[in-house]
Design an enzyme around this catalytic site. Sequence first.
Site, mmCIF file in Angstrom:
data_model
loop_
_atom_site.group_PDB
_atom_site.id
_atom_site.type_symbol
_atom_site.label_atom_id
_atom_site.label_comp_id
_atom_site.label_asym_id
_atom_site.label_seq_id
_atom_site.Cartn_x
_atom_site.Cartn_y
_atom_site.Cartn_z
ATOM 1 N N GLN A 65 0.835 -1.197 0.000
ATOM 2 C CA GLN A 65 0.000 0.000 0.000
ATOM 3 C C GLN A 65 0.871 1.249 0.000
ATOM 4 O O GLN A 65 1.757 1.402 0.845
ATOM 5 C CB GLN A 65 -0.948 0.057 1.198
ATOM 6 C CG GLN A 65 -1.930 1.230 1.052
ATOM 7 C CD GLN A 65 -2.879 1.412 2.204
ATOM 8 O OE1 GLN A 65 -2.456 1.715 3.302
ATOM 9 N NE2 GLN A 65 -4.177 1.236 1.946
ATOM 10 N N CYS A 95 -6.757 7.007 4.837
ATOM 11 C CA CYS A 95 -6.173 7.357 6.135
ATOM 12 C C CYS A 95 -6.460 8.809 6.469
ATOM 13 O O CYS A 95 -6.189 9.707 5.659
ATOM 14 C CB CYS A 95 -4.665 7.108 6.107
ATOM 15 S SG CYS A 95 -3.867 7.477 7.694
ATOM 16 N N LYS A 134 -7.995 1.824 -2.031
ATOM 17 C CA LYS A 134 -8.776 1.654 -0.802
ATOM 18 C C LYS A 134 -9.222 3.034 -0.359
ATOM 19 O O LYS A 134 -8.388 3.924 -0.128
ATOM 20 C CB LYS A 134 -7.958 0.982 0.296
ATOM 21 C CG LYS A 134 -8.754 0.679 1.564
ATOM 22 C CD LYS A 134 -7.946 -0.184 2.530
ATOM 23 C CE LYS A 134 -8.787 -0.598 3.734
ATOM 24 N NZ LYS A 134 -9.006 0.511 4.679
ATOM 25 N N ASN A 206 -14.796 -3.071 3.915
ATOM 26 C CA ASN A 206 -13.951 -3.021 5.104
ATOM 27 C C ASN A 206 -14.643 -2.151 6.145
ATOM 28 O O ASN A 206 -15.421 -1.268 5.809
ATOM 29 C CB ASN A 206 -12.591 -2.427 4.711
ATOM 30 C CG ASN A 206 -11.697 -2.100 5.899
ATOM 31 O OD1 ASN A 206 -11.219 -0.980 6.031
ATOM 32 N ND2 ASN A 206 -11.449 -3.075 6.755
#
Length: 330
Positions: A65, A95, A134, A206
């Site tokens: 990642q 994030c 993601k 997720n």
Amino acid sequence: MTDLDRRFAVAPMMDWTDRWCRTFHRALTREALLYSEMVTTGAVIHGDRERLLGFSADEQPVALQLGGSDPADLARAARIGADYGYAEINLNVGCPSDRVQSGRFGACLMQEPALVGDCVAAMKAAVSIPVTVKCRIGVDEQDPEPALDAMADSVVAAGTDALWVHARKAWLKGLSPRENRDVPPLDYGRVYRLKARLPGVFIGINGGINDLDAAEAHLKHVDGVMLGRAAYQSPALLAGVDRRICGLAVDDPDPFAVVEALIPVIAAHRAAGGRVRHYVRHMLGLFQGRPGARAWRRILTEGATDPEAGADLLVRALAAVRRDDRAEAA
């Protein structure tokens, strides 16, 4: 490697999913896709690559990642990752930490879907392995309906091989990264709707998935499930992945046998100058909920503080678990 099985993945987690954690997790499941910690493009390009990127072939399949927002830098970092042998390159668009925001990457990129598409296109042009993303369902005051659609459409047009969606918004101001994992409400339905709209695109989910029962329920609506803290804190659940999620006719690995198989691996690591702590800090939850779990955690936690500790630490801890197992059965 283009035929990755993404039905089950262990999420990238800073300070947790390092190479030693992945070796442990791989002993529990052969099929799960494992992820590195997030590494910034600057670190990959200018840092100690072996320390940041090195891994054992026994960990495969492993995805790298990356954190970044400059297409050229991401392309360069992706090439480096591919040369190291990673099976996939994943771009972090989820994030929420202040450090990530100041670098203009992570969740704040939800506000710039066109840029994310440019990043994916640059990485796709640079490597032959899969490139994935993601993301979150949105950030701050964004409406998750148009926000997630805009992100998905941009990266799909750029050629992404998969889109993993953490089914929460991220709040960029006012919440810590830890709070961002719990406070914003989960909205699994939003991810299901995205999958229904894009039936030909791999969509994985997720966020807040705690066990394999929940994973199986989600797989009725999406293509893959990604577990983070549950897989790390209760790693024994990974022993059921190959059979329950991937459909293999195999017996679930026995936790005692897993530890015994890792003892020589850890002994070799110690002989090469590594510390036992590198491994055992990831193994504390292996016997959670079983007799002996407390003794296991105590022996490993106390013993790993000694820089000279050897793999016999696990032998002693395992003996304590077996002793308590027998006492419970008596």
